[in-house]
Design an enzyme around this catalytic site. Sequence first.
Site, PDB file in Angstrom:
ATOM      1  N   LYS A  23     -38.066   0.184 -27.142  1.00  0.00           N
ATOM      2  CA  LYS A  23     -37.152   1.288 -26.826  1.00  0.00           C
ATOM      3  C   LYS A  23     -36.759   1.264 -25.351  1.00  0.00           C
ATOM      4  CE  LYS A  23     -38.718   5.406 -25.748  1.00  0.00           C
ATOM      5  NZ  LYS A  23     -38.429   6.639 -25.008  1.00  0.00           N
ATOM      6  N   ASN A  24     -37.748   1.067 -24.476  1.00  0.00           N
ATOM      7  CA  ASN A  24     -37.481   1.145 -23.046  1.00  0.00           C
ATOM      8  C   ASN A  24     -36.734  -0.070 -22.506  1.00  0.00           C
ATOM      9  OD1 ASN A  24     -38.698   3.646 -22.892  1.00  0.00           O
ATOM     10  ND2 ASN A  24     -40.697   2.828 -22.299  1.00  0.00           N
ATOM     11  N   ARG A  94     -34.309  11.531 -20.986  1.00  0.00           N
ATOM     12  CA  ARG A  94     -34.330  11.140 -19.577  1.00  0.00           C
ATOM     13  C   ARG A  94     -33.490   9.890 -19.319  1.00  0.00           C
ATOM     14  NH1 ARG A  94     -35.520  13.885 -15.018  1.00  0.00           N
ATOM     15  NH2 ARG A  94     -35.675  12.384 -13.343  1.00  0.00           N
ATOM     16  N   CYS A 118     -39.287  14.090 -22.001  1.00  0.00           N
ATOM     17  CA  CYS A 118     -40.638  14.600 -22.193  1.00  0.00           C
ATOM     18  C   CYS A 118     -41.090  15.454 -21.016  1.00  0.00           C
ATOM     19  CB  CYS A 118     -41.622  13.431 -22.367  1.00  0.00           C
ATOM     20  SG  CYS A 118     -41.542  12.646 -23.983  1.00  0.00           S
ATOM     21  N   VAL A 329     -48.836   7.800 -11.688  1.00  0.00           N
ATOM     22  CA  VAL A 329     -47.394   7.660 -11.867  1.00  0.00           C
ATOM     23  C   VAL A 329     -46.724   9.012 -12.045  1.00  0.00           C
ATOM     24  CG1 VAL A 329     -45.583   6.601 -13.264  1.00  0.00           C
ATOM     25  CG2 VAL A 329     -47.720   5.356 -12.834  1.00  0.00           C
ATOM     26  N   ARG A 399     -39.190   9.748 -31.339  1.00  0.00           N
ATOM     27  CA  ARG A 399     -38.369   9.167 -30.272  1.00  0.00           C
ATOM     28  C   ARG A 399     -38.806   7.745 -29.924  1.00  0.00           C
ATOM     29  NH1 ARG A 399     -39.301  11.908 -25.447  1.00  0.00           N
ATOM     30  NH2 ARG A 399     -37.696  10.515 -24.634  1.00  0.00           N
TER      31      ARG A 399
END
Length: 425
Positions: A23-24, A94, A118, A329, A399
């Site tokens: 996905k990313n 995002r 998120c 992070v 998602r």
Amino acid sequence: MKDKMIIKGGRPMSGSITAQGAKNAALPVMASALLLKGRRLTLERVPDLQDIHTMADLLRHLGAMIVFENGRMTIDVPEELNWETPADLVRKMRASSLVLGPLVARCGEAILPLPGGCAIGSRPIDFHLKGLARMGAEIDLEQGSIHARTKGLSATRIILDFPSVGATENMLMTAALTPGESIIENAAREPEISNLAQTLRAMGAHVEGDGTDTIIIRGTRDLESATVRIIPDRIEVSTYLLAGLMTRGNITVNGINTKYISSLLSKLEEAGVTAETTPDSVSLSAEGMNWSGVTLTTSPYPGFPTDVQPQIMAALCMADGTSVIHESVFDSRYVHVAEFKRMGGKIDIQGNTVVVIGVPRLSGAEVRASDLRAGAALILLGLAADGETVVHELKHVWRGYENLMEKMTSLGADIELIESDEPEG
């Protein structure tokens, strides 16, 4: 939408599955299509996920024509684009911020409502905006939206304050359509960055250094049609491996570059768990196995990924001894701890650090997913716990995990998906 899962735990997860596309990686590659003018971008191994459909709807609003079927997506981009993005789509995700750079480079202007996604702490897009300003964009915040405009971007050197994945991707795409040589220093090194760089090279831009902290881009105003394959999803693979461990089963995941998950495999080995790897698969056998606590800190790639922090915390709830996790992070990624405790997890939060004391058994409970990866971790706990677990608000999980029900049941999970009886909102 079915938004509640009933899990009967205590069954070993065994069998083999194939990794989905990442996905990313797919989201920025989809956004890069906006750099084309009257051309087509064809993508293979695209996961069928809500975030993918949200990005597709956003690109359609901007003028693209998209066909998506059986993992293959074609994006046809017209000569003229709409450069104002709709708030209802942008606030769902995002990654909507990834269209900002391409729109400014292509149209000279863009309006982007502040994005959503998120609830895992502040994730400012200041790094994106600083980079665009450095290249010659004027940035204003007007009525909750970013308005970026330029009379012409210039190739330049950009030094990121933090190796932000999204900022690196936005700068990469913007520079690809800006003639001259741009250099991104302190760039993110994630495999997803290299997948985007591969896409830009296929379009005709010159990109080198991806996978290192210095990326050099020689842009051009005339990019070409291209075909690209999306890399496998290292977060999904990590989740299923931990499911196999926590249920003391035997799982093989095919179609994965094991280099992408080396930080997880290293921590598992430290805990006393050894996985077998081939160039494109990983197997973990945990029948009758116990594992030890470990200490880890999340950090940008090649460090331990923050997107696997909730899942490994779930596994460490069952470890022998004490574990320490430091989240470096995001600043609020421990919302799930309260839900873990409902199931018997012994966890103490100390700022951005948690101390996890392993327990021999976990108990089923009613819990709620606060975000995508926390939801996945709660499912893992449910699979390993005694009795029945009910996980609410799975809208977050859809998602990021393609065919999760099918994959889980094929591995032996006793799970059922039902309609939530709670009102939305």
